[in-house]
Design an enzyme around this catalytic site. Sequence first.
Site, PDB file in Angstrom:
ATOM      1  CG  ASP A  23      -3.940   4.893  -3.312  1.00 31.54           C
ATOM      2  OD1 ASP A  23      -2.998   4.476  -2.508  1.00 31.54           O
ATOM      3  OD2 ASP A  23      -5.061   4.751  -2.755  1.00 31.54           O
ATOM      4  CG  ASP A  35      -1.982   1.210   1.247  1.00 31.10           C
ATOM      5  OD1 ASP A  35      -1.869   1.795   0.223  1.00 31.10           O
ATOM      6  OD2 ASP A  35      -2.267   1.334   2.333  1.00 31.10           O
TER       7      ASP A  35
END
Length: 467
Positions: A347, A152
Amino acid sequence: MSIMKNFLNVILILCVCLNWCFTEGAEEKESGKVDSYTFQVSSLFPSSSSSCTPSSKASNKKSSLRVVHMHGACSHLSSNKDARLDHDEILRRDQARVKSIHSKLLKNNADGVSKAKSTELPAKDGSTLDSANYIVTVGIGTPEHDISLVFDTGSDLTWTQCQPCLGSCYSQQEPIFNPSLSSSYHNVSCSSPMCGNHPSCNSVTSCRYRIRYGDGSATIGVLAKEKFTLTNSDVLEDVYFGCGENNTGLFNGAAGILGLGRGKLSIPSQTTTTYNNIFSYCLPSSASNTGHLTFGSAGISESVKYTPISSFPSSSLYGIDIVGIRVGDKELEITPTSFSTDGAIIDSGTVITRLPTKVYAEMSSVFKEKMSSYKTTSGRSILDTCYDFTGLATVTIPTIAFTFSGGTVVKLDGIGILYQITQSQVCLAFAGDDDILAIFGNVQQTTLEIVYDVAGGRVGFAPNGCS
Ligand SMILES: *[C@@H]1O[C@H](CO)[C@@H](O)[C@H](O)[C@H]1NC(C)=O
Ligand SMILES: *[C@@H]1O[C@H](CO)[C@@H](O)[C@H](O)[C@H]1NC(C)=O
C-alpha cells in the site's frame, strides 16, 4: 503461500550501490551477501532549508509525473517550507488508515466478494485515509487547471474539491477546480454502468458518490467525466472522477486523491487501452528529492523482479505473499501459518509496515541483538524499538530483506528501515499487529522502483528507482 526459503537461501543478494551516505558492510564478502549498512546520522535529517534535487530518472521517462513529499523543498504546496511534520499525528493517522483498510476487508467478506463489484461506487466506509504524504500534480479540465493529489494504491476513485462547495470545502493551497469554467466537464448519469446501484439514484438525476474515511474525513459529490492532463503528451479524455462538493478532513492542503487501486474506477483501470494497466513509482528518500509515478511500461528497469498479486477479498487492494524476512544474516522463522488468512498487501498510503505480532517480535529481537552496542530509548506510538543516536557521527544497522512468493528478494534501502523522529529517537520502522492483515508500507518502499503490472497479475521491485 509456498515455502521458498531453502531455495532463497542460495540466491545471492545483489550488491547495489545505494544513494546517499549509506555504505554496505562486508561481513560476508565471500558469499556475496551484505549484512549491514553504515551511514552518517546526519543523513537521516536533511536540513529543511536544503534545495530540491530532482530525480533524473523521472524527467527522462515517458508518461512520468514527479512525486514529491507534501511538505519540503520540492513541493510548491507548502508555503512554509520549514513546516515540521508532527510525527505523533502521522503515526496516529497511519493507525487509523490501517484500521479502516481492515474494516473495509471485513465488510467485503460479509457482503461476499461477488457483490462487492456492483457496490463499488456508493457509500464505501473507511476505504483509506490521508496519511500518505506523497503528491503528484496533474491538470484537469479545459482550460487546464493544476491540482496536486495524494496518490493512493489503496483506493480507486480519483476526486478533487469542486466549486461551488455546496456543503463545505477544507482549505487547499491551489485554487479549487470550478467545473462550470471547463468546456470538457460532463456529469455522469445514474444509468451509467460506472455509477453502481446508488439507492438515491434514478434515471433523471446525475450520479453521486460518497467516500467516508476512517478518521471521519469525507467527500461527497457528483460523479463526472473530465479531461486529465498528466504530461504534455499524456492527455486523457473523459476520465471518471469525483467532483467533491462537500469535503471534510485534513488532506494537508492537497486538492484530493489520485486513485491507483485495482477497481474499475481507478486511473490504471480506466486507461487500460493506453497504458495496458501498468504503472510504476519511486518514493523519494526525503522531502528534498523527487520520485516518479509513471504510467505504462516504457522505461521499466530490466532488473525488476516480480511476485504474483495474490487473490484477495477486496477489489481494490494489491495482495502479495511474504514468504521470508531476513535481518542481517538471520532468516526469521516464517511458516505458511505465520500470516493470517488475509495475508498481506502492498500500500502506497500506509507509512509503517505492519507484521503479525510473532513475526515482528522476532524481527525486533534480532534487530536489537545486532544493535546491542547502541543506546536504546523509549518507544513512540506504535514504534517500540528505538535508539538514541545523540553524539554519534555514524551508525551501522543490519540490512533487512523481504522475500515474496516466487522467490523475489527485495532488499530495503537503509532509509527504508528506520523512522527518525529526532536524533535521540530513531526507531525501527515496523510494528506488530494481530488485529489486521500485514501491510508493506511506504517507508519500506522508499527509493525502490515498484511496478504494478495489474494486467499481468504481478508486482515488481528493483533497487534505486528514483536516482
Ligand atoms: C456535508 O457532509 C456532512 C457529513 O460529512 C453532513 O453532515 C452535512 O450535512 C453535509 N452538508 C451538505 C450541505 O450536504
Ligand atoms: C452536474 O450536476 C450538478 C448536480 O446535480 C449540477 O448542479 C450541475 O449543474 C451539473 N453540471 C452540468 C454541466 O450538467
